[in-house]
Design an enzyme around this catalytic site. Sequence first.
Site, PDB file in Angstrom:
ATOM      1  CE  LYS A  63     -25.003  24.477  -2.719  1.00 15.76           C
ATOM      2  NZ  LYS A  63     -24.563  24.317  -4.120  1.00 15.76           N
TER       3      LYS A  63
HETATM    4  O1  S5P Z   1     -21.812  28.231  -0.605  1.00 15.88           O
HETATM    5  C1  S5P Z   1     -21.651  27.755  -1.713  1.00 15.88           C
HETATM    6  C2  S5P Z   1     -21.758  26.374  -1.947  1.00 15.88           C
HETATM    7  C3  S5P Z   1     -21.515  25.893  -3.214  1.00 15.88           C
HETATM    8  S1  S5P Z   1     -21.428  24.192  -3.414  1.00 15.88           S
HETATM    9  N1  S5P Z   1     -21.314  28.549  -2.757  1.00 15.88           N
HETATM   10  C4  S5P Z   1     -21.108  28.076  -4.026  1.00 15.88           C
HETATM   11  O2  S5P Z   1     -20.777  28.869  -4.929  1.00 15.88           O
HETATM   12  N2  S5P Z   1     -21.267  26.721  -4.282  1.00 15.88           N
HETATM   13  C5  S5P Z   1     -21.147  26.187  -5.655  1.00 15.88           C
HETATM   14  O3  S5P Z   1     -19.827  26.398  -6.119  1.00 15.88           O
HETATM   15  C6  S5P Z   1     -22.066  26.846  -6.680  1.00 15.88           C
HETATM   16  O4  S5P Z   1     -23.285  26.135  -6.784  1.00 15.88           O
HETATM   17  C7  S5P Z   1     -21.264  26.777  -7.966  1.00 15.88           C
HETATM   18  O5  S5P Z   1     -21.485  25.546  -8.610  1.00 15.88           O
HETATM   19  C8  S5P Z   1     -19.817  26.810  -7.482  1.00 15.88           C
HETATM   20  C9  S5P Z   1     -19.144  28.164  -7.576  1.00 15.88           C
HETATM   21  O6  S5P Z   1     -19.050  28.585  -8.901  1.00 15.88           O
HETATM   22  P1  S5P Z   1     -18.242  29.885  -9.337  1.00 15.88           P
HETATM   23  O7  S5P Z   1     -18.543  30.014 -10.802  1.00 15.88           O
HETATM   24  O8  S5P Z   1     -18.754  31.032  -8.538  1.00 15.88           O
HETATM   25  O9  S5P Z   1     -16.778  29.605  -9.079  1.00 15.88           O
END
Ligand code: S5P
Length: 258
Positions: free
Chosen positions: A90
């Site tokens: 990011k």
């Molecule tokens: O808007 C966003 C963008 C990203 S890249 N929301 C997110 O959650 N992410 C990433 O996706 C976040 O940094 C994490 O690595 C992943 C989601 O993880 P989870 O454990 O919630 O599935």
Amino acid sequence: MLTYWQRAQKCQNRTAKKLLQLIDNKKTNLAFGVDVTTKDKLLELADKIGPEICVLKTHIDIVEDFDPSVTTGLSELAQKHNFLIFEDRKFADIGQTVEKQYSGGVYKIVDWADIVNAHSVAGQGIVDGLRKVIIEKGSDRGVLLLGEMSSAGNLATGEYTKKTVEMAQANQDVVIGFISMGELVENEPYLINFTPGVKLQAGDGELKQQYNTPESVMAGGTDIIIVGGGIYKADDPLAEAKKYRTAGWQAYQTRLTM
Ligand code: S5P
């Protein structure tokens, strides 16, 4: 609707083409966000889940015992299991800073990550900075712009999202798509939508994260589902990954028939 394979033929960026072909061949649109904090755990999970995924998404700066063997190890596993590596860095700064952050420092991200992402907030200069590094390296690389986010109350909406789409359209050589909650733009088959905030059960997560199901985000036109905790926090991560893979692929096939 075009298949992943048909879309691959419409890409000028070689990483986008490779990714869409890989998805079609391997029959998986699952990206695994391996947000663990030790080298051993990271490599162990990448090896175990590798056969199920098209993309391994990393946050390399959360690995406490990082050394360069982490990224060489990841590159070997990417070859072994045929997935691309997406460093979820990011970037958000001016071009000349981003140029150094992408190519240098401790992580030398451009050397091992096929894909990185960037916030469009900084304007055209951020894409120019990343492009400069990609051209100097001469490697196939792709950039995703954050067109939308999954967290409650985020500011990437409306006009900001629209301008981000325009930035992607104007930089087709390096920008291969978006982080988004679904399809951001119609009739641009070379732009790939990656959606985070995915779990088998929809609902609110910790610290304002919001989850949707694989079925609902695929129905909303996304191309790749990003699953983190849904897999790595499970007692049996491989079994969970297989469930997400099946759900994502079935939802794609359903969309094709519509
Ligand atoms: O808007 C966003 C963008 C990203 S890249 N929301 C997110 O959650 N992410 C990433 O996706 C976040 O940094 C994490 O690595 C992943 C989601 O993880 P989870 O454990 O919630 O599935």
